[in-house]
Write an enzyme that holds these catalytic residues in place. Structure first.
Site, short mmCIF file in Angstrom:
data_model
loop_
_atom_site.label_atom_id
_atom_site.label_comp_id
_atom_site.label_asym_id
_atom_site.label_seq_id
_atom_site.Cartn_x
_atom_site.Cartn_y
_atom_site.Cartn_z
N GLY A 97 3.07 2.26 9.08
CA GLY A 97 2.03 3.29 9.20
C GLY A 97 2.58 4.63 9.64
N GLU A 121 -2.06 -4.28 -1.53
CA GLU A 121 -2.48 -2.95 -1.95
C GLU A 121 -1.71 -1.95 -1.10
OE1 GLU A 121 -5.54 -4.44 -0.20
OE2 GLU A 121 -5.80 -5.87 -1.81
#
Length: 178
Positions: A97, A121
């Site tokens: 992230g 995804e």
């Protein structure tokens, strides 16, 4: 209830959890650090929920592959994971992230009885290079309450997933492709 790292190790040794390949060094206090596989499907055209997703497929070279914003990438976990006794929760982690990679935000739940290489995804906030088999996220195992309900016994559309799988939402939509 989330299993601790030592509980994951014990359940894997007892055959209650599948993690293949398994590396005890990848255990953390409450999770297993999973890795990105070697292949990406690139979906960079307009998408239609009533039609199969068009894609190009590429192997991720050892030198890495640059992800670009605005493109949907479907990847796969290097590890095959699952359990008849526990549900799973797969997500990215702070490390991925922090370089602007959002991974597997929409479908983090792995049902009991579904041992798979997860379809991922993947989105990028900025151009970022990824590498095959790099640590990409955390997997936790959850103790389930109630009567076990194996995913494989429900005849659901993703039960036979063997690799990267595109959305099959079109199978549910009236007038969608079949």
């Amino acid at each position: 209830m989330i299993l601790t790292g030592p509980a994951i190790a014990a359940a894997q040794t007892a055959g209650e959890i599948v993690i293949d390949p398994y590396d005890p060094a990848r255990l953390s206090p409450n999770a297993y650090d999973w890795r990105l596989g070697d292949t990406l499907r690139i979906c960079d055209t307009d998408l239609d929920a009533a039609s199969p997703t068009p894609y190009a497929e590429t192997a991720i070279p050892d030198s890495g592959y640059v992800l670009h914003p605005g493109v949907l990438y479907l990847g796969i976990t290097h590890e095959r994971t699952g359990s008849e006794a526990y549900a799973q929760f797969l997500n990215g982690n702070r490390t991925t992230g922090a370089v602007g990679i959002w991974v597997h935000v929409s479908a983090p739940l792995g049902h009991q009885g579904h041992a798979i290489h997860w379809t991922l995804e993947i989105r990028a906030a900025r151009p970022v290079r990824v590498y095959p088999r790099m640590t990409f996220g955390k997997l936790v195992f959850l103790r389930c309450l109630g009567t076990p309900a194996s995913y494989q016994q429900h005849g659901l559309k993703y039960a036979a997933t063997a690799g990267i799988d595109i959305s099959r939402l079109y199978e549910e939509l009236a007038g969608g492709a079949t």
